[in-house]
Design a protein around this motif. Sequence first.
Motif, PDB file in Angstrom:
ATOM      1  N   SER A 184      94.097  38.987  43.821  1.00 34.35           N
ATOM      2  CA  SER A 184      93.235  38.797  44.996  1.00 34.35           C
ATOM      3  C   SER A 184      93.500  37.455  45.660  1.00 34.35           C
ATOM      4  O   SER A 184      93.567  37.362  46.901  1.00 34.35           O
ATOM      5  N   THR A 185      93.668  36.416  44.851  1.00 32.98           N
ATOM      6  CA  THR A 185      93.951  35.093  45.423  1.00 32.98           C
ATOM      7  C   THR A 185      95.315  35.074  46.098  1.00 32.98           C
ATOM      8  O   THR A 185      95.490  34.442  47.157  1.00 32.98           O
ATOM      9  N   TYR A 221      96.063  34.206  49.973  1.00 31.23           N
ATOM     10  CA  TYR A 221      97.094  33.233  50.349  1.00 31.23           C
ATOM     11  C   TYR A 221      97.997  33.823  51.445  1.00 31.23           C
ATOM     12  O   TYR A 221      98.292  33.164  52.459  1.00 31.23           O
ATOM     13  N   TRP A 253      93.096  25.557  48.710  1.00 34.16           N
ATOM     14  CA  TRP A 253      92.240  26.128  47.672  1.00 34.16           C
ATOM     15  C   TRP A 253      92.921  27.307  46.993  1.00 34.16           C
ATOM     16  O   TRP A 253      92.894  27.432  45.769  1.00 34.16           O
ATOM     17  N   ALA A 254      93.516  28.163  47.769  1.00 34.63           N
ATOM     18  CA  ALA A 254      94.189  29.335  47.196  1.00 34.63           C
ATOM     19  C   ALA A 254      95.386  28.929  46.341  1.00 34.63           C
ATOM     20  O   ALA A 254      95.614  29.493  45.261  1.00 34.63           O
ATOM     21  N   LEU A 270      94.124  27.494  42.989  1.00 32.63           N
ATOM     22  CA  LEU A 270      93.545  28.535  42.144  1.00 32.63           C
ATOM     23  C   LEU A 270      94.615  29.439  41.549  1.00 32.63           C
ATOM     24  O   LEU A 270      94.492  29.896  40.401  1.00 32.63           O
ATOM     25  N   LEU A 271      95.668  29.707  42.295  1.00 34.34           N
ATOM     26  CA  LEU A 271      96.766  30.512  41.750  1.00 34.34           C
ATOM     27  C   LEU A 271      97.397  29.847  40.523  1.00 34.34           C
ATOM     28  O   LEU A 271      97.748  30.516  39.547  1.00 34.34           O
TER      29      LEU A 271
END
Length: 341
Positions: A42-43, A47, A218-219, A222-223
């Motif tokens: 999802s991330t 992205y 942010w993406a 988080l990845l």
Amino acid sequence: MRTERKPTRLDRVFARLDREPERPAHLDVPEMTRHRIVLFASTLAFYAVIVWAVLVTSWLVRLDWQVMFFRPYQQWSEIQPFVDYYVVLGQRGPTAVMVAAWLGWRSWRQHTLRPLLALGVSLLLLNVSVGAAKLGMGRLGPHYATEIGSNEMWAGGGIFPSGHTANAVVTWGVLAYLASTPRARRWLSAVSAVTALGVGMSTVYLGTHWLSDVLLGWAAGLLILLALPWFEPLIARAETWLLELRDRVRERWSAAAPAAVPVEAPVPLTPRPVRPEGDAPAREPASSPARAARPPAYLAPGPHTTRAERTPVTPAGSRRPPHTDRGTRGTSSTARPLTGG
């Protein structure tokens, strides 16, 4: 009546620090579960959507320009000194030093290199992925924009995605990733999320990044956090290799160290037997340890006499050569025969 002082919280902290380091019996290593895989996918899709929205100059680019013309640093100028300091929490150098110091202490306490190795792997992935995206897309920042309404892509810049935001997500998020208990992981996850959110919005407030830069940062961070369990086997092999290398170096140093020379024990002195009064003194043997250990006396004992009282002698006797044909001074010689009248 004297009562004992109740230990304070500071005393308990120092008592905890003084304990011997020990490796925990079970280290909770996160695994790549199905839930984590869904979050990662999802991330990654988010992205890709952000990159596509900027490339086609969609409504997201128009929002970027509206925020830039709003100039938050002028609208709320009273908080700018605080924001200038707060944004340091996203700079790679200071945050890496602070987090590495904490994880280094944890590594020493737990006798494991996993915290430091996990931090190193995450920062390496951050530099490679975010750096490649910055150079590949080359977007200019708000202060260097050349055309109103354009996406400013492939213009020689390097702000897309936001490095401050991605670094804040990874650096503070790795503390939650390495937490020992689920409760600590939840609390640290919330704290790291708020910190990364504040760092991202601080860059938008200061006008150094577009809003889309922050979203992509942010993406990107988080990845990296979601992908860390895939690198756990590599971290374990690296830890084993480093510990074996340390043991080999220690063995080589111990083998190269010079052997200690044994020190001979001192020879005990044999005490002289105490003889009763009236008995003849017993002669000690020449090879007695007591006599051999006694230093030779070069000066004869006795009172010191004046020079006038000394007799000039030599090992053979008097210094004056003997004269057999001379008589002693002051005595009369033998009678000579008188001749003549």
